[in-house]
Scaffold this motif. Structure first.
Motif, mmCIF file in Angstrom:
data_model
loop_
_atom_site.group_PDB
_atom_site.id
_atom_site.type_symbol
_atom_site.label_atom_id
_atom_site.label_comp_id
_atom_site.label_asym_id
_atom_site.label_seq_id
_atom_site.Cartn_x
_atom_site.Cartn_y
_atom_site.Cartn_z
ATOM 1 N N LYS A 145 0.835 -1.210 0.000
ATOM 2 C CA LYS A 145 0.000 0.000 0.000
ATOM 3 C C LYS A 145 0.865 1.254 0.000
ATOM 4 O O LYS A 145 0.624 2.186 -0.783
ATOM 5 C CB LYS A 145 -0.922 -0.009 1.214
ATOM 6 N N ASN A 146 1.881 1.268 0.850
ATOM 7 C CA ASN A 146 2.781 2.428 0.923
ATOM 8 C C ASN A 146 3.555 2.612 -0.378
ATOM 9 O O ASN A 146 3.763 3.747 -0.834
ATOM 10 C CB ASN A 146 3.753 2.261 2.088
ATOM 11 N N ALA A 147 3.987 1.494 -0.970
ATOM 12 C CA ALA A 147 4.728 1.567 -2.230
ATOM 13 C C ALA A 147 3.866 2.178 -3.333
ATOM 14 O O ALA A 147 4.315 3.060 -4.083
ATOM 15 C CB ALA A 147 5.204 0.177 -2.645
ATOM 16 N N PHE A 148 2.609 1.739 -3.430
ATOM 17 C CA PHE A 148 1.705 2.264 -4.462
ATOM 18 C C PHE A 148 1.373 3.729 -4.213
ATOM 19 O O PHE A 148 1.279 4.526 -5.153
ATOM 20 C CB PHE A 148 0.412 1.437 -4.506
ATOM 21 N N LEU A 149 1.188 4.094 -2.942
ATOM 22 C CA LEU A 149 0.902 5.492 -2.610
ATOM 23 C C LEU A 149 2.041 6.410 -3.038
ATOM 24 O O LEU A 149 1.820 7.446 -3.668
ATOM 25 C CB LEU A 149 0.656 5.634 -1.103
ATOM 26 N N PHE A 150 3.252 6.005 -2.711
ATOM 27 C CA PHE A 150 4.412 6.837 -3.014
ATOM 28 C C PHE A 150 4.690 6.885 -4.517
ATOM 29 O O PHE A 150 4.987 7.946 -5.066
ATOM 30 C CB PHE A 150 5.639 6.329 -2.258
ATOM 31 N N ALA A 151 4.609 5.728 -5.179
ATOM 32 C CA ALA A 151 4.869 5.687 -6.623
ATOM 33 C C ALA A 151 3.823 6.490 -7.376
ATOM 34 O O ALA A 151 4.146 7.247 -8.300
ATOM 35 C CB ALA A 151 4.893 4.238 -7.104
ATOM 36 N N GLY A 152 2.543 6.336 -6.973
ATOM 37 C CA GLY A 152 1.467 7.082 -7.632
ATOM 38 C C GLY A 152 1.608 8.577 -7.425
ATOM 39 O O GLY A 152 1.408 9.371 -8.351
ATOM 40 N N ALA A 153 1.975 8.977 -6.220
ATOM 41 C CA ALA A 153 2.157 10.399 -5.927
ATOM 42 C C ALA A 153 3.293 10.975 -6.765
ATOM 43 O O ALA A 153 3.211 12.110 -7.254
ATOM 44 C CB ALA A 153 2.440 10.593 -4.439
ATOM 45 N N LEU A 154 4.357 10.191 -6.945
ATOM 46 C CA LEU A 154 5.491 10.672 -7.732
ATOM 47 C C LEU A 154 5.118 10.835 -9.197
ATOM 48 O O LEU A 154 5.513 11.810 -9.838
ATOM 49 C CB LEU A 154 6.671 9.706 -7.601
ATOM 50 N N VAL A 155 4.354 9.887 -9.736
ATOM 51 C CA VAL A 155 3.925 9.982 -11.140
ATOM 52 C C VAL A 155 3.099 11.243 -11.353
ATOM 53 O O VAL A 155 3.282 11.975 -12.336
ATOM 54 C CB VAL A 155 3.118 8.723 -11.540
ATOM 55 N N LEU A 156 2.186 11.518 -10.413
ATOM 56 C CA LEU A 156 1.353 12.724 -10.518
ATOM 57 C C LEU A 156 2.195 13.991 -10.400
ATOM 58 O O LEU A 156 2.024 14.939 -11.181
ATOM 59 C CB LEU A 156 0.276 12.699 -9.430
ATOM 60 N N LEU A 157 3.122 13.997 -9.443
ATOM 61 C CA LEU A 157 4.006 15.149 -9.268
ATOM 62 C C LEU A 157 4.867 15.368 -10.502
ATOM 63 O O LEU A 157 5.061 16.503 -10.954
ATOM 64 C CB LEU A 157 4.891 14.942 -8.040
ATOM 65 N N ASN A 158 5.370 14.279 -11.055
ATOM 66 C CA ASN A 158 6.203 14.367 -12.255
ATOM 67 C C ASN A 158 5.417 14.957 -13.423
ATOM 68 O O ASN A 158 5.930 15.782 -14.181
ATOM 69 C CB ASN A 158 6.731 12.980 -12.619
ATOM 70 N N PHE A 159 4.152 14.559 -13.557
ATOM 71 C CA PHE A 159 3.311 15.082 -14.632
ATOM 72 C C PHE A 159 3.107 16.591 -14.497
ATOM 73 O O PHE A 159 3.256 17.343 -15.459
ATOM 74 C CB PHE A 159 1.953 14.365 -14.618
ATOM 75 N N VAL A 160 2.791 17.034 -13.278
ATOM 76 C CA VAL A 160 2.506 18.459 -13.047
ATOM 77 C C VAL A 160 3.754 19.316 -13.262
ATOM 78 O O VAL A 160 3.727 20.329 -13.965
ATOM 79 C CB VAL A 160 1.957 18.667 -11.619
ATOM 80 N N VAL A 161 4.889 18.899 -12.660
ATOM 81 C CA VAL A 161 6.116 19.684 -12.764
ATOM 82 C C VAL A 161 6.658 19.661 -14.193
ATOM 83 O O VAL A 161 7.143 20.681 -14.695
ATOM 84 C CB VAL A 161 7.183 19.167 -11.769
ATOM 85 N N THR A 162 6.567 18.511 -14.858
ATOM 86 C CA THR A 162 7.024 18.415 -16.249
ATOM 87 C C THR A 162 6.193 19.319 -17.153
ATOM 88 O O THR A 162 6.722 19.986 -18.046
ATOM 89 C CB THR A 162 6.948 16.962 -16.747
ATOM 90 N N PHE A 163 4.874 19.353 -16.919
ATOM 91 C CA PHE A 163 4.000 20.237 -17.694
ATOM 92 C C PHE A 163 4.422 21.695 -17.519
ATOM 93 O O PHE A 163 4.492 22.459 -18.490
ATOM 94 C CB PHE A 163 2.545 20.070 -17.248
#
Length: 257
Positions: A145-163
């Motif tokens: 659960k923690n792994a998915f939470l952290f990985a998912g949060a990073l993907v979302l953060l990466n999308f926003v900052v990259t945009f």
């Protein structure tokens, strides 16, 4: 046992130097196992290859050609020695100690390869991620659960900052090269997931905050002096992880605030 753990870590650190040198170049670890001087290619005999001591007694120079030996070799041996000893002091001689040592060694190799090449082998990332489940004090379900939470949060953060970088910052600075820049590398995802597995949500978030804090000055230096817009983030994630793992700063700060 503390002294033995330090010596064992230093010896293993010598092997980590070999991995850092050979893995990115796809060189075999089975053939040509004898160490050689990178300058004169002379075979280094065992008495010139004693962890930590040889570097000091040879005054950081090759015994055959006198060429300067990189400080990285000594630093990695010392880092591995101290990490192993600190893990023993924290965990004792246990199964968790063994797996945390393995994880630490993989993270050291990943960090120094990323510093040099700004890219890391996928199999090392997968290895670190898998080992983290054996090193975690959380249940298997909680770890996933923690792994998915952290990985998912990073993907979302990466999308926003990259945009922001590609569509806003590139226009403001009129820099065409920014239109293809990614904010975070794909290699950061399994490392951040690993942090979640080991530390949990609260401490894991703080470790990532520490990583970002540690990366600020090197990133500014790289951008202004080296004119390099890419900053390897894995070493700082690893530094943030170990800082929180050993010192539990998040708990300390909570006590005051």
């Amino acid at each position: 046992m503390e002294v033995f753990s330090f010596i064992f870590g230093a010896c293993f650190g010598s092997f980590l130097n070999v991995l850092i040198l050979k893995l990115p170049l796809n060189q075999s670890l089975i053939t040509n196992t004898r160490s050689k001087c990178p300058s004169c290619s002379h075979t280094i005999y065992w008495y010139h290859n004693i962890p930590l001591l040889s570097y000091v007694f040879l005054r950081a120079k090759c015994a055959y050609c006198g060429c300067k030996i990189s400080f990285q070799y000594f630093f990695i041996e010392l880092l591995s020695a101290f990490l192993t000893m600190f893990l023993y002091l924290k965990l004792g001689l246990s199964q968790e100690f063994i797996f945390m040592c393995l994880l630490s060694y993989v993270l050291i190799v990943l960090s120094f390869i990323d510093l040099k090449y700004k890219a890391v082998p996928d199999y090392l990332l997968l290895m670190a991620f898998v080992i983290s489940f054996f090193s975690s004090s959380f249940s298997l379900f909680e770890s996933f659960k923690n792994a998915f939470l952290f990985a998912g949060a990073l993907v979302l953060l990466n999308f926003v900052v990259t945009f922001y970088i590609q569509n806003i910052k590139s226009k403001l600075l009129k820099d065409e090269s920014l239109k293809t820049q990614e904010a975070l590398g794909e290699g950061d995802i399994p490392i951040i997931a690993m942090i979640g597995v080991i530390l949990g949500v609260s401490s894991g978030i703080f470790a990532i905050f520490l990583a970002a804090f540690f990366a600020i000055i090197p990133s500014i230096y790289s951008n202004l002096v080296k004119k390099d817009i890419q900053t390897p983030f894995i070493p700082y994630l690893v530094l943030g992880f170990f800082t929180e793992y050993f010192f539990s700063l998040e708990t300390f700060i909570k006590a005051f605030f």
